[in-house]
Design a protein around this motif. Structure first.
Motif, mmCIF file in Angstrom:
data_model
loop_
_atom_site.group_PDB
_atom_site.id
_atom_site.type_symbol
_atom_site.label_atom_id
_atom_site.label_comp_id
_atom_site.label_asym_id
_atom_site.label_seq_id
_atom_site.Cartn_x
_atom_site.Cartn_y
_atom_site.Cartn_z
ATOM 1 N N PHE A 126 0.808 -1.200 0.000
ATOM 2 C CA PHE A 126 0.000 0.000 0.000
ATOM 3 C C PHE A 126 0.859 1.275 0.000
ATOM 4 C CE2 PHE A 126 -2.684 -2.992 2.517
ATOM 5 C CZ PHE A 126 -3.743 -3.060 1.648
ATOM 6 N N SER A 127 2.150 1.132 0.358
ATOM 7 C CA SER A 127 3.009 2.296 0.549
ATOM 8 C C SER A 127 4.440 1.901 0.225
ATOM 9 C CB SER A 127 2.912 2.781 2.009
ATOM 10 O OG SER A 127 3.547 1.852 2.882
ATOM 11 N N THR A 128 5.387 2.806 0.524
ATOM 12 C CA THR A 128 6.794 2.467 0.317
ATOM 13 C C THR A 128 7.262 1.388 1.289
ATOM 14 O OG1 THR A 128 7.467 4.277 1.779
ATOM 15 C CG2 THR A 128 7.390 4.743 -0.594
ATOM 16 N N ASN A 129 6.447 1.039 2.253
ATOM 17 C CA ASN A 129 6.802 -0.016 3.202
ATOM 18 C C ASN A 129 6.382 -1.402 2.715
ATOM 19 O OD1 ASN A 129 7.832 1.869 5.088
ATOM 20 N ND2 ASN A 129 5.754 2.291 5.800
ATOM 21 N N GLU A 130 5.653 -1.451 1.601
ATOM 22 C CA GLU A 130 5.244 -2.723 1.033
ATOM 23 C C GLU A 130 5.723 -2.813 -0.417
ATOM 24 O OE1 GLU A 130 2.845 -2.002 4.532
ATOM 25 O OE2 GLU A 130 2.541 -0.908 2.660
ATOM 26 N N THR A 131 5.197 -3.768 -1.169
ATOM 27 C CA THR A 131 5.578 -3.954 -2.567
ATOM 28 C C THR A 131 5.127 -2.753 -3.385
ATOM 29 O OG1 THR A 131 5.253 -6.318 -2.269
ATOM 30 C CG2 THR A 131 5.415 -5.531 -4.527
ATOM 31 N N LEU A 132 6.019 -2.270 -4.262
ATOM 32 C CA LEU A 132 5.643 -1.120 -5.082
ATOM 33 C C LEU A 132 6.461 -1.094 -6.359
ATOM 34 C CD1 LEU A 132 7.215 2.205 -3.764
ATOM 35 C CD2 LEU A 132 8.001 -0.042 -3.040
ATOM 36 N N GLY A 133 5.960 -0.306 -7.318
ATOM 37 C CA GLY A 133 6.686 -0.075 -8.555
ATOM 38 C C GLY A 133 6.143 -0.849 -9.735
ATOM 39 N N LEU A 134 6.325 -0.269 -10.911
ATOM 40 C CA LEU A 134 5.944 -0.888 -12.181
ATOM 41 C C LEU A 134 7.221 -1.335 -12.876
ATOM 42 C CD1 LEU A 134 3.325 -1.164 -14.088
ATOM 43 C CD2 LEU A 134 4.341 0.772 -15.306
ATOM 44 N N LEU A 135 7.352 -2.598 -13.150
ATOM 45 C CA LEU A 135 8.536 -3.106 -13.830
ATOM 46 C C LEU A 135 8.608 -2.519 -15.238
ATOM 47 C CD1 LEU A 135 10.957 -5.114 -13.793
ATOM 48 C CD2 LEU A 135 9.386 -6.830 -14.742
ATOM 49 N N ILE A 136 9.750 -1.858 -15.554
ATOM 50 C CA ILE A 136 9.914 -1.266 -16.887
ATOM 51 C C ILE A 136 11.142 -1.805 -17.613
ATOM 52 C CG2 ILE A 136 8.672 0.846 -16.291
ATOM 53 C CD1 ILE A 136 11.419 2.252 -16.077
ATOM 54 N N GLU A 137 12.062 -2.455 -16.876
ATOM 55 C CA GLU A 137 13.226 -3.101 -17.485
ATOM 56 C C GLU A 137 13.549 -4.361 -16.694
ATOM 57 O OE1 GLU A 137 16.706 -0.666 -17.925
ATOM 58 O OE2 GLU A 137 15.565 1.049 -18.705
ATOM 59 N N GLY A 138 13.913 -5.432 -17.417
ATOM 60 C CA GLY A 138 14.304 -6.672 -16.747
ATOM 61 C C GLY A 138 13.188 -7.696 -16.710
ATOM 62 N N PHE A 139 12.547 -7.891 -17.858
ATOM 63 C CA PHE A 139 11.422 -8.831 -17.940
ATOM 64 C C PHE A 139 11.870 -10.276 -18.176
ATOM 65 C CE2 PHE A 139 9.784 -4.686 -19.236
ATOM 66 C CZ PHE A 139 8.620 -4.583 -18.483
ATOM 67 N N ASP A 140 13.171 -10.507 -18.302
ATOM 68 C CA ASP A 140 13.674 -11.816 -18.725
ATOM 69 C C ASP A 140 13.895 -12.789 -17.578
ATOM 70 O OD1 ASP A 140 15.643 -10.048 -17.876
ATOM 71 O OD2 ASP A 140 17.228 -11.058 -19.003
ATOM 72 N N THR A 141 13.745 -12.327 -16.337
ATOM 73 C CA THR A 141 13.908 -13.219 -15.187
ATOM 74 C C THR A 141 12.773 -12.977 -14.195
ATOM 75 O OG1 THR A 141 15.337 -11.581 -14.092
ATOM 76 C CG2 THR A 141 16.433 -13.344 -15.357
ATOM 77 N N PRO A 142 12.458 -13.978 -13.376
ATOM 78 C CA PRO A 142 11.396 -13.794 -12.379
ATOM 79 C C PRO A 142 11.801 -12.760 -11.335
ATOM 80 C CG PRO A 142 11.914 -16.131 -12.692
ATOM 81 C CD PRO A 142 12.985 -15.356 -13.371
ATOM 82 N N PRO A 143 10.830 -12.147 -10.673
ATOM 83 C CA PRO A 143 11.144 -11.230 -9.577
ATOM 84 C C PRO A 143 11.636 -12.007 -8.364
ATOM 85 C CG PRO A 143 8.786 -11.620 -9.652
ATOM 86 C CD PRO A 143 9.373 -12.322 -10.843
#
Length: 373
Positions: A126-143
Protein backbone atom coordinates in the motif's frame (compact mmCIF):
# COMPACT_ATOMS: atom_id res chain seq x y z
CA UNK A 1 -19.82 -4.58 -22.50
CA UNK A 2 -16.99 -3.22 -20.35
CA UNK A 3 -17.50 -2.01 -16.80
CA UNK A 4 -15.54 -1.34 -13.61
CA UNK A 5 -17.19 -1.57 -10.23
CA UNK A 6 -16.28 -1.86 -6.54
CA UNK A 7 -16.00 -5.47 -5.45
CA UNK A 8 -18.47 -7.23 -3.23
CA UNK A 9 -15.79 -7.93 -0.63
CA UNK A 10 -17.30 -11.11 0.78
CA UNK A 11 -18.08 -12.65 -2.60
CA UNK A 12 -15.40 -11.26 -4.92
CA UNK A 13 -12.16 -10.94 -2.91
CA UNK A 14 -11.05 -14.33 -4.23
CA UNK A 15 -11.69 -13.13 -7.80
CA UNK A 16 -9.61 -10.03 -7.12
CA UNK A 17 -6.66 -11.99 -5.71
CA UNK A 18 -6.75 -14.72 -8.35
CA UNK A 19 -7.00 -12.56 -11.47
CA UNK A 20 -3.19 -12.32 -12.04
CA UNK A 21 -2.96 -16.13 -12.08
CA UNK A 22 -5.22 -16.21 -15.12
CA UNK A 23 -3.52 -13.24 -16.77
CA UNK A 24 -0.03 -14.72 -16.47
CA UNK A 25 -0.76 -18.44 -16.71
CA UNK A 26 1.49 -18.78 -19.77
CA UNK A 27 4.30 -16.52 -18.50
CA UNK A 28 7.28 -18.57 -17.17
CA UNK A 29 8.56 -15.62 -15.09
CA UNK A 30 5.35 -14.99 -13.17
CA UNK A 31 5.44 -15.82 -9.45
CA UNK A 32 2.05 -16.18 -7.71
CA UNK A 33 1.61 -14.41 -4.39
CA UNK A 34 0.55 -16.60 -1.49
CA UNK A 35 -3.25 -16.44 -1.36
CA UNK A 36 -3.45 -16.38 2.42
CA UNK A 37 -0.97 -13.48 2.64
CA UNK A 38 -2.82 -11.43 0.01
CA UNK A 39 -6.16 -12.10 1.66
CA UNK A 40 -4.89 -10.92 5.05
CA UNK A 41 -3.20 -7.85 3.54
CA UNK A 42 -6.42 -6.72 1.89
CA UNK A 43 -8.80 -7.51 4.76
CA UNK A 44 -9.62 -4.81 7.34
CA UNK A 45 -8.89 -6.15 10.80
CA UNK A 46 -6.21 -8.51 9.49
CA UNK A 47 -3.51 -6.00 8.53
CA UNK A 48 -2.68 -2.90 10.64
CA UNK A 49 -2.60 -0.58 7.60
CA UNK A 50 -6.41 -0.56 7.73
CA UNK A 51 -6.32 0.85 11.27
CA UNK A 52 -5.41 4.29 9.94
CA UNK A 53 -6.20 4.32 6.21
CA UNK A 54 -8.77 3.31 3.61
CA UNK A 55 -8.72 1.01 0.58
CA UNK A 56 -11.34 0.40 -2.11
CA UNK A 57 -10.93 -2.55 -4.48
CA UNK A 58 -12.30 -2.49 -8.04
CA UNK A 59 -12.67 -5.16 -10.73
CA UNK A 60 -13.04 -4.64 -14.47
CA UNK A 61 -15.36 -6.91 -16.44
CA UNK A 62 -16.08 -7.50 -20.09
CA UNK A 63 -19.14 -9.60 -20.82
CA UNK A 64 -18.97 -11.04 -17.32
CA UNK A 65 -15.27 -11.97 -17.46
CA UNK A 66 -12.68 -10.28 -15.21
CA UNK A 67 -10.25 -8.21 -17.29
CA UNK A 68 -8.51 -6.07 -14.69
CA UNK A 69 -8.21 -4.98 -11.09
CA UNK A 70 -7.07 -1.95 -9.09
CA UNK A 71 -7.03 -0.71 -5.50
CA UNK A 72 -7.64 2.94 -4.64
CA UNK A 73 -5.66 3.74 -1.49
CA UNK A 74 -5.97 6.69 0.88
CA UNK A 75 -2.92 6.55 3.15
CA UNK A 76 -3.73 8.98 5.92
CA UNK A 77 -0.39 8.47 7.68
CA UNK A 78 1.49 9.30 4.47
CA UNK A 79 -0.48 12.49 4.00
CA UNK A 80 -0.02 13.56 7.62
CA UNK A 81 3.74 12.88 7.57
CA UNK A 82 4.32 14.54 4.19
CA UNK A 83 1.71 17.30 4.62
CA UNK A 84 0.13 16.25 1.32
CA UNK A 85 -3.19 15.20 -0.18
CA UNK A 86 -1.94 12.23 -2.19
CA UNK A 87 -3.96 9.24 -3.27
CA UNK A 88 -2.46 5.96 -4.43
CA UNK A 89 -3.32 3.04 -6.65
CA UNK A 90 -2.03 -0.48 -6.31
CA UNK A 91 -2.73 -4.14 -7.02
CA UNK A 92 -2.98 -3.07 -10.63
CA UNK A 93 -3.28 -5.77 -13.30
CA UNK A 94 -5.10 -5.73 -16.62
CA UNK A 95 -5.40 -7.14 -20.08
CA UNK A 96 -3.73 -5.24 -22.91
CA UNK A 97 -6.63 -2.88 -23.57
CA UNK A 98 -6.52 0.91 -23.27
CA UNK A 99 -10.20 1.36 -22.52
CA UNK A 100 -10.01 -1.10 -19.63
CA UNK A 101 -7.03 0.72 -18.12
CA UNK A 102 -8.74 4.09 -18.39
CA UNK A 103 -11.87 2.72 -16.74
CA UNK A 104 -9.78 1.28 -13.88
CA UNK A 105 -7.72 4.44 -13.36
CA UNK A 106 -10.88 6.54 -13.70
CA UNK A 107 -12.65 4.57 -10.98
CA UNK A 108 -9.68 4.92 -8.63
CA UNK A 109 -9.38 8.65 -9.37
CA UNK A 110 -13.08 9.25 -8.72
CA UNK A 111 -12.97 7.45 -5.36
CA UNK A 112 -9.78 9.24 -4.31
CA UNK A 113 -11.15 12.68 -5.27
CA UNK A 114 -14.26 11.97 -3.22
CA UNK A 115 -11.91 11.37 -0.27
CA UNK A 116 -9.99 14.62 -0.75
CA UNK A 117 -6.97 13.47 -2.79
CA UNK A 118 -5.52 15.77 -5.45
CA UNK A 119 -2.91 13.38 -6.88
CA UNK A 120 -2.86 9.71 -7.79
CA UNK A 121 0.48 7.88 -7.37
CA UNK A 122 1.43 4.28 -7.95
CA UNK A 123 1.55 1.43 -8.18
CA UNK A 124 1.97 0.91 -4.43
CA UNK A 125 0.63 -1.97 -2.35
CA UNK A 126 0.00 0.00 0.00
CA UNK A 127 3.01 2.30 0.55
CA UNK A 128 6.79 2.47 0.32
CA UNK A 129 6.80 -0.02 3.20
CA UNK A 130 5.24 -2.72 1.03
CA UNK A 131 5.58 -3.95 -2.57
CA UNK A 132 5.64 -1.12 -5.08
CA UNK A 133 6.69 -0.07 -8.56
CA UNK A 134 5.94 -0.89 -12.18
CA UNK A 135 8.54 -3.11 -13.83
CA UNK A 136 9.91 -1.27 -16.89
CA UNK A 137 13.23 -3.10 -17.48
CA UNK A 138 14.30 -6.67 -16.75
CA UNK A 139 11.42 -8.83 -17.94
CA UNK A 140 13.67 -11.82 -18.73
CA UNK A 141 13.91 -13.22 -15.19
CA UNK A 142 11.40 -13.79 -12.38
CA UNK A 143 11.14 -11.23 -9.58
CA UNK A 144 12.77 -11.96 -6.24
CA UNK A 145 10.78 -12.18 -3.03
CA UNK A 146 8.56 -9.18 -2.24
CA UNK A 147 9.23 -7.49 -5.59
CA UNK A 148 6.52 -6.88 -8.23
CA UNK A 149 6.13 -8.26 -11.73
CA UNK A 150 4.00 -7.12 -14.65
CA UNK A 151 3.73 -7.37 -18.42
CA UNK A 152 5.77 -4.95 -20.60
CA UNK A 153 2.63 -3.31 -22.04
CA UNK A 154 1.57 -1.79 -18.69
CA UNK A 155 3.78 1.30 -18.97
CA UNK A 156 2.40 2.44 -22.34
CA UNK A 157 -1.19 1.90 -21.23
CA UNK A 158 -0.72 3.89 -18.03
CA UNK A 159 1.13 6.71 -19.80
CA UNK A 160 -1.67 6.89 -22.36
CA UNK A 161 -4.05 7.24 -19.41
CA UNK A 162 -2.20 10.41 -18.40
CA UNK A 163 0.26 9.16 -15.77
CA UNK A 164 3.86 10.38 -15.85
CA UNK A 165 7.12 9.38 -14.18
CA UNK A 166 7.60 10.40 -10.56
CA UNK A 167 10.76 8.40 -9.85
CA UNK A 168 12.50 5.14 -10.74
CA UNK A 169 13.62 2.38 -8.38
CA UNK A 170 16.65 0.21 -9.09
CA UNK A 171 17.38 -3.46 -8.44
CA UNK A 172 21.04 -4.48 -8.40
CA UNK A 173 22.30 -7.95 -9.21
CA UNK A 174 25.37 -8.98 -7.20
CA UNK A 175 26.55 -12.39 -8.50
CA UNK A 176 28.65 -14.59 -6.23
CA UNK A 177 31.38 -15.16 -8.82
CA UNK A 178 31.98 -11.53 -9.84
CA UNK A 179 31.41 -9.43 -6.74
CA UNK A 180 34.27 -7.27 -5.55
CA UNK A 181 36.10 -8.74 -2.54
CA UNK A 182 37.25 -5.31 -1.41
CA UNK A 183 34.58 -4.90 1.27
CA UNK A 184 35.32 -8.40 2.59
CA UNK A 185 39.10 -7.98 2.60
CA UNK A 186 38.84 -4.64 4.37
CA UNK A 187 36.20 -5.90 6.79
CA UNK A 188 38.54 -6.52 9.73
CA UNK A 189 40.26 -3.16 9.23
CA UNK A 190 36.97 -1.29 8.93
CA UNK A 191 35.44 -2.99 11.96
CA UNK A 192 38.58 -2.29 14.02
CA UNK A 193 38.31 1.38 13.08
CA UNK A 194 34.64 1.46 14.05
CA UNK A 195 35.41 -0.17 17.40
CA UNK A 196 37.63 2.81 18.25
CA UNK A 197 34.38 4.80 18.12
CA UNK A 198 32.63 2.13 20.18
CA UNK A 199 30.68 0.95 17.12
CA UNK A 200 30.21 -2.78 16.69
CA UNK A 201 28.49 -4.89 14.04
CA UNK A 202 26.54 -7.86 15.36
CA UNK A 203 23.83 -10.26 14.33
CA UNK A 204 20.31 -9.92 15.68
CA UNK A 205 19.78 -11.66 19.00
CA UNK A 206 17.00 -14.17 18.38
CA UNK A 207 16.52 -14.65 22.14
CA UNK A 208 15.72 -10.94 22.42
CA UNK A 209 14.19 -10.69 18.97
CA UNK A 210 11.36 -8.30 19.79
CA UNK A 211 13.60 -5.95 21.77
CA UNK A 212 16.04 -5.76 18.84
CA UNK A 213 13.16 -5.43 16.36
CA UNK A 214 11.72 -2.43 18.23
CA UNK A 215 15.10 -0.65 18.07
CA UNK A 216 15.47 -1.58 14.39
CA UNK A 217 12.12 0.08 13.69
CA UNK A 218 13.44 3.35 15.13
CA UNK A 219 16.48 3.14 12.83
CA UNK A 220 14.26 2.35 9.86
CA UNK A 221 11.99 5.32 10.48
CA UNK A 222 15.00 7.65 10.91
CA UNK A 223 17.23 6.37 8.11
CA UNK A 224 14.56 6.42 5.42
CA UNK A 225 12.68 9.55 6.56
CA UNK A 226 13.95 11.76 3.71
CA UNK A 227 13.29 9.26 0.92
CA UNK A 228 10.65 10.16 -1.67
CA UNK A 229 7.19 9.13 -0.50
CA UNK A 230 8.38 7.65 2.79
CA UNK A 231 5.91 7.11 5.60
CA UNK A 232 7.00 5.83 9.04
CA UNK A 233 5.87 2.37 10.02
CA UNK A 234 3.58 2.21 13.02
CA UNK A 235 4.50 -0.12 15.85
CA UNK A 236 1.75 -2.53 14.79
CA UNK A 237 2.82 -2.47 11.12
CA UNK A 238 6.44 -3.19 11.97
CA UNK A 239 5.41 -5.97 14.37
CA UNK A 240 3.25 -7.52 11.64
CA UNK A 241 6.13 -7.47 9.15
CA UNK A 242 8.70 -8.69 11.69
CA UNK A 243 6.46 -11.57 12.72
CA UNK A 244 6.33 -12.81 9.11
CA UNK A 245 10.04 -12.28 8.48
CA UNK A 246 11.05 -14.05 11.70
CA UNK A 247 9.82 -17.35 10.25
CA UNK A 248 12.42 -17.23 7.45
CA UNK A 249 15.10 -15.12 9.15
CA UNK A 250 18.72 -16.24 9.22
CA UNK A 251 20.56 -14.17 11.87
CA UNK A 252 23.70 -14.15 9.70
CA UNK A 253 21.81 -11.88 7.29
CA UNK A 254 20.21 -9.60 9.88
CA UNK A 255 22.98 -7.30 11.08
CA UNK A 256 22.95 -4.42 13.52
CA UNK A 257 25.37 -1.50 13.87
CA UNK A 258 25.40 -0.45 17.51
CA UNK A 259 27.19 2.30 19.41
CA UNK A 260 27.21 1.96 23.19
CA UNK A 261 23.91 0.08 23.07
CA UNK A 262 22.21 2.45 20.64
CA UNK A 263 21.22 1.18 17.21
CA UNK A 264 22.61 3.38 14.44
CA UNK A 265 22.18 1.11 11.42
CA UNK A 266 21.03 -2.28 10.29
CA UNK A 267 20.84 -4.53 7.27
CA UNK A 268 18.43 -7.32 6.44
CA UNK A 269 18.78 -10.01 3.81
CA UNK A 270 16.14 -12.67 3.27
CA UNK A 271 16.17 -15.88 1.21
CA UNK A 272 14.54 -15.57 -2.20
CA UNK A 273 11.37 -17.51 -1.46
CA UNK A 274 10.22 -16.85 -5.02
CA UNK A 275 12.47 -19.71 -6.11
CA UNK A 276 9.88 -21.91 -4.37
CA UNK A 277 6.71 -19.84 -4.81
CA UNK A 278 7.06 -19.92 -8.59
CA UNK A 279 6.26 -23.64 -8.33
CA UNK A 280 3.22 -23.25 -6.05
CA UNK A 281 0.11 -23.21 -8.20
CA UNK A 282 -2.15 -20.19 -7.70
CA UNK A 283 -0.37 -19.36 -4.43
CA UNK A 284 -2.14 -22.09 -2.48
CA UNK A 285 -0.23 -23.76 0.33
CA UNK A 286 -2.71 -26.62 0.49
CA UNK A 287 -2.66 -29.43 -0.35
CA UNK A 288 0.89 -29.58 -1.79
CA UNK A 289 2.26 -26.03 -1.61
CA UNK A 290 3.26 -26.23 2.05
CA UNK A 291 5.35 -29.35 1.37
CA UNK A 292 7.12 -27.59 -1.52
CA UNK A 293 7.81 -24.59 0.69
CA UNK A 294 9.24 -26.61 3.57
CA UNK A 295 11.37 -28.93 1.44
CA UNK A 296 12.60 -26.15 -0.86
CA UNK A 297 14.04 -23.78 1.76
CA UNK A 298 17.45 -25.48 1.87
CA UNK A 299 17.78 -25.29 -1.92
CA UNK A 300 17.44 -21.50 -2.13
CA UNK A 301 20.72 -20.08 -3.44
CA UNK A 302 19.88 -16.41 -3.76
CA UNK A 303 19.41 -13.61 -1.27
CA UNK A 304 17.55 -10.34 -1.36
CA UNK A 305 19.14 -7.51 0.62
CA UNK A 306 15.89 -5.90 1.56
CA UNK A 307 17.00 -3.20 3.99
CA UNK A 308 20.30 -1.45 4.63
CA UNK A 309 20.35 1.91 6.32
CA UNK A 310 22.40 4.08 8.65
CA UNK A 311 21.05 7.04 10.62
CA UNK A 312 22.14 10.60 9.82
CA UNK A 313 25.41 11.54 11.52
CA UNK A 314 26.98 8.09 11.05
CA UNK A 315 26.92 7.80 7.27
CA UNK A 316 30.14 7.66 5.22
CA UNK A 317 31.95 6.26 8.26
CA UNK A 318 32.37 2.78 6.84
CA UNK A 319 29.30 1.22 8.46
CA UNK A 320 27.61 0.61 5.10
CA UNK A 321 30.70 -1.19 3.75
CA UNK A 322 30.92 -3.32 6.91
CA UNK A 323 27.29 -4.36 6.67
CA UNK A 324 27.66 -5.31 3.00
CA UNK A 325 30.99 -7.03 3.65
CA UNK A 326 29.65 -9.11 6.52
CA UNK A 327 26.61 -10.18 4.48
CA UNK A 328 28.85 -11.25 1.56
CA UNK A 329 31.17 -13.13 3.92
CA UNK A 330 28.27 -14.91 5.61
CA UNK A 331 26.64 -15.70 2.27
CA UNK A 332 29.65 -17.78 1.27
CA UNK A 333 29.18 -20.03 4.29
CA UNK A 334 25.55 -20.62 3.33
CA UNK A 335 26.24 -21.50 -0.32
CA UNK A 336 24.49 -18.38 -1.59
CA UNK A 337 25.39 -17.81 -5.25
CA UNK A 338 24.16 -14.26 -5.62
CA UNK A 339 22.00 -11.48 -4.24
CA UNK A 340 19.66 -8.75 -5.32
CA UNK A 341 19.91 -5.40 -3.56
CA UNK A 342 16.53 -3.74 -3.94
CA UNK A 343 14.92 -1.46 -4.15
CA UNK A 344 17.09 1.66 -4.36
CA UNK A 345 15.91 5.14 -5.33
CA UNK A 346 17.66 6.26 -8.51
CA UNK A 347 18.93 9.41 -6.76
CA UNK A 348 20.24 7.64 -3.64
CA UNK A 349 23.81 8.09 -4.85
CA UNK A 350 25.49 7.14 -1.56
CA UNK A 351 23.89 3.69 -1.32
CA UNK A 352 23.95 3.06 -5.07
CA UNK A 353 27.67 3.80 -5.14
CA UNK A 354 28.24 1.41 -2.23
CA UNK A 355 26.55 -1.41 -4.16
CA UNK A 356 28.43 -0.59 -7.35
CA UNK A 357 31.70 -0.78 -5.39
CA UNK A 358 31.02 -4.50 -4.86
CA UNK A 359 30.30 -4.91 -8.59
CA UNK A 360 26.54 -4.67 -8.29
CA UNK A 361 24.88 -4.03 -11.65
CA UNK A 362 21.41 -2.58 -12.26
CA UNK A 363 19.43 -5.33 -13.96
CA UNK A 364 15.83 -4.33 -13.26
CA UNK A 365 14.09 -0.96 -13.09
CA UNK A 366 10.73 -0.05 -11.61
CA UNK A 367 8.79 3.17 -12.02
CA UNK A 368 6.43 5.12 -9.79
CA UNK A 369 3.92 7.15 -11.81
CA UNK A 370 1.73 10.09 -10.85
CA UNK A 371 -1.06 12.30 -12.14
CA UNK A 372 -2.95 15.30 -10.83
CA UNK A 373 -6.66 14.62 -10.36
Amino acid sequence: MKEVRPIDFRKELKLFIDFPHELYKDDPNYVPELYIAQRDLLTPGKHPFHDHSKVQLFLAFENGKVTGRIAAILNNNHNAFNNSSDGFFGFFDCVNDQETVELLIGAAEKWLKEHGATTIIGPMNFSTNETLGLLIEGFDTPPVVMMPYNAPYYLELLENAGLKKKTDLLAYDVPYDTHNDRSVKLLDTLEARLKRSNIVIRTINMKNFWEDAAKARDVYNQAWSENTGFVPMTEKEFHHMAKDLKMILNPDFCLIAEQEGKFIGFALGIPDLNQILIKIRRGRLLPFGLFKLLTGMKKIDRLRVLILGVVEGHRKSGIEACLYGRIIKNARRHNIKGAECSWMLEDNYLMNNAIEQINGVVYKKYRILEKSI
